[in-house]
Design a protein around this motif. Structure first.
Motif, short mmCIF file in Angstrom:
data_model
loop_
_atom_site.label_atom_id
_atom_site.label_comp_id
_atom_site.label_asym_id
_atom_site.label_seq_id
_atom_site.Cartn_x
_atom_site.Cartn_y
_atom_site.Cartn_z
N ALA A 172 0.82 -1.21 0.00
CA ALA A 172 0.00 0.00 0.00
C ALA A 172 0.85 1.26 0.00
O ALA A 172 0.55 2.23 -0.71
CB ALA A 172 -0.93 -0.02 1.21
N VAL A 173 1.92 1.27 0.78
CA VAL A 173 2.79 2.44 0.85
C VAL A 173 3.48 2.68 -0.49
O VAL A 173 3.56 3.82 -0.98
CB VAL A 173 3.81 2.29 1.98
CG1 VAL A 173 4.88 3.38 1.90
CG2 VAL A 173 3.13 2.32 3.34
N ALA A 174 3.97 1.61 -1.11
CA ALA A 174 4.68 1.75 -2.38
C ALA A 174 3.74 2.12 -3.52
O ALA A 174 4.08 2.93 -4.39
CB ALA A 174 5.41 0.45 -2.71
N ARG A 175 2.55 1.55 -3.51
CA ARG A 175 1.62 1.73 -4.63
C ARG A 175 0.82 3.02 -4.52
O ARG A 175 0.41 3.60 -5.54
CB ARG A 175 0.67 0.54 -4.67
CG ARG A 175 -0.26 0.50 -5.85
CD ARG A 175 0.44 0.07 -7.12
NE ARG A 175 -0.50 -0.05 -8.22
CZ ARG A 175 -1.16 -1.17 -8.54
NH1 ARG A 175 -0.95 -2.27 -7.83
NH2 ARG A 175 -1.98 -1.19 -9.55
N HIS A 176 0.60 3.51 -3.30
CA HIS A 176 -0.31 4.65 -3.11
C HIS A 176 0.33 5.70 -2.20
O HIS A 176 -0.10 5.89 -1.05
CB HIS A 176 -1.63 4.16 -2.52
CG HIS A 176 -2.27 3.07 -3.32
ND1 HIS A 176 -2.80 3.27 -4.58
CD2 HIS A 176 -2.41 1.73 -3.07
CE1 HIS A 176 -3.27 2.14 -5.05
NE2 HIS A 176 -3.05 1.19 -4.15
N PRO A 177 1.32 6.40 -2.70
CA PRO A 177 2.03 7.38 -1.86
C PRO A 177 1.19 8.57 -1.43
O PRO A 177 1.54 9.27 -0.48
CB PRO A 177 3.20 7.82 -2.76
CG PRO A 177 2.73 7.54 -4.16
CD PRO A 177 1.89 6.31 -4.05
N GLY A 178 0.08 8.81 -2.11
CA GLY A 178 -0.77 9.94 -1.73
C GLY A 178 -1.80 9.63 -0.68
O GLY A 178 -2.63 10.48 -0.34
N ILE A 179 -1.78 8.41 -0.15
CA ILE A 179 -2.78 7.98 0.84
C ILE A 179 -2.10 7.73 2.18
O ILE A 179 -0.97 7.23 2.23
CB ILE A 179 -3.49 6.71 0.35
CG1 ILE A 179 -4.38 7.04 -0.84
CG2 ILE A 179 -4.31 6.06 1.45
CD1 ILE A 179 -5.06 5.83 -1.43
N THR A 180 -2.77 8.07 3.25
CA THR A 180 -2.28 7.72 4.58
C THR A 180 -2.58 6.25 4.83
O THR A 180 -3.74 5.85 4.90
CB THR A 180 -2.95 8.59 5.66
OG1 THR A 180 -2.64 9.96 5.42
CG2 THR A 180 -2.43 8.19 7.03
N VAL A 181 -1.53 5.47 4.94
CA VAL A 181 -1.65 4.04 5.24
C VAL A 181 -1.51 3.86 6.74
O VAL A 181 -0.51 4.27 7.34
CB VAL A 181 -0.58 3.23 4.48
CG1 VAL A 181 -0.65 1.76 4.87
CG2 VAL A 181 -0.76 3.40 2.97
#
Length: 316
Positions: free
Chosen positions: A76-85
């Motif tokens: 999730a962190v690598a794929r979606h840098p614009g989202i707070t994981v």
């Protein structure tokens, strides 16, 4: 909340924090394969959600559904840098594992009910405050950009204990804030809340904590989830936890089922002209991925069944 970088995204009026991949999956017997779990998170991210709780760092023998939490966080962190994981951590050991996986935001469950606290984390509420203090100290030393929040479980009542005194809830919230967390939210873990109580308790929380008064995590166990969300919104709450298809509940609180349905919550706010930044149609598409990962699992929600009214438009 402190979402990750959302440059070029339109502004929103409320933050919808999707908790299905953690709160939802920990409450079902079936295990969603890691690849499908990641695909579901990808679909959720596509909808415009800005914050997703993707797992919990607990011993696999207790919650085998969460055994792949580190792998899911890294995806999730690598794929979606614009989202707070975000991930749930029950103690210092869990926080260490979450930081090793690169989790940017940690949430700790601190129960206002001693009975639920012992059943859920095998610690008293006071001992959990000590655990929170240790996690905050570790993050300051090793990962200072990490956001740490507390969700006060059973803040509105407990199926094990019964009523939970509001003074106890507020005193515990203050203790957690003094331990150094960024925010303290209130959780209706057992679905016992009603709107007047929600308004009263969140007002008290805001009076005591100011900007550190956090999210409303409300359940629909008795059909009052959306009403309680509106009550919280009316007194200034602007962050709401919800779960796609209403998946979830607490496995250590008997009878505690039914998170607020993300699709219905987004539909409600957008219908009122309150901007969520979430595409309702994309949420419905994400239900299909969820159904693939958990075949046969009941999926809830009124708006996905009824569809959008003719001429309906989201908030501008």
């Amino acid at each position: 909340m402190r979402p990750a970088d959302t440059t070029a995204r339109p502004s929103v009026d409320v933050l919808i924090s999707e908790v299905g991949p953690r709160d939802g999956l920990q409450s079902v017997q079936a295990h969603m394969p890691t690849a499908l779990k990641c695909a579901w998170i990808d679909a959720l991210a596509t909808s415009g959600l800005r914050e997703i709780e993707v797992g919990s760092f607990v011993p696999p023998r207790l919650l085998p559904q969460m055994a792949d939490a580190a792998q899911v966080v890294r995806h999730a962190v690598a794929r979606h840098p614009g989202i707070t994981v975000m991930a749930l951590v029950p103690n210092l050991r869990g926080a260490e594992a979450a930081l090793a996986a690169g989790t940017p935001k940690l949430t700790l469950p601190v129960s206002a009910s001693p009975a639920h606290s012992l059943a859920n984390v095998r610690k008293t509420p006071a001992a959990m405050v000590d655990e929170v203090r240790a996690v905050v100290a570790m993050c300051r030393d090793t990962a200072p950009d990490t956001v740490v929040e507390v969700g006060l479980s059973t803040a509105f009542g407990c199926t094990l204990q019964g009523p939970v005194p509001e003074d106890d809830v507020i005193a515990l919230a203050v203790a957690c804030a003094e331990a150094g967390v960024h925010e303290v939210g209130l959780s209706d873990t057992t679905g016992m809340a009603q709107p007047a109580q929600v308004r009263r308790l969140f007002r008290r929380l805001q009076q005591e904590l100011g900007p550190r008064a956090g999210a409303a995590h409300l359940h629909n166990t008795r059909g009052l989830g959306l009403a309680n969300c509106l009550a919280a919104y009316d007194v200034g709450v602007r962050t709401f936890d919800s779960s796609l298809a209403g998946l979830g509940g607490c496995p250590y609180a008997p009878g505690a089922s039914g998170n607020v349905v993300t699709e219905d919550l987004v539909y409600l706010f957008e219908s009122m002209g309150v901007r969520t930044g979430v595409d309702w149609q994309a949420l419905v598409a994400a239900r299909e991925v969820l159904a693939q990962g958990l075949p046969g699992e009941p999926l809830y929600g009124m708006s996905p069944l009824a569809g959008l009214p003719k001429g309906w438009a989201p908030a501008a």
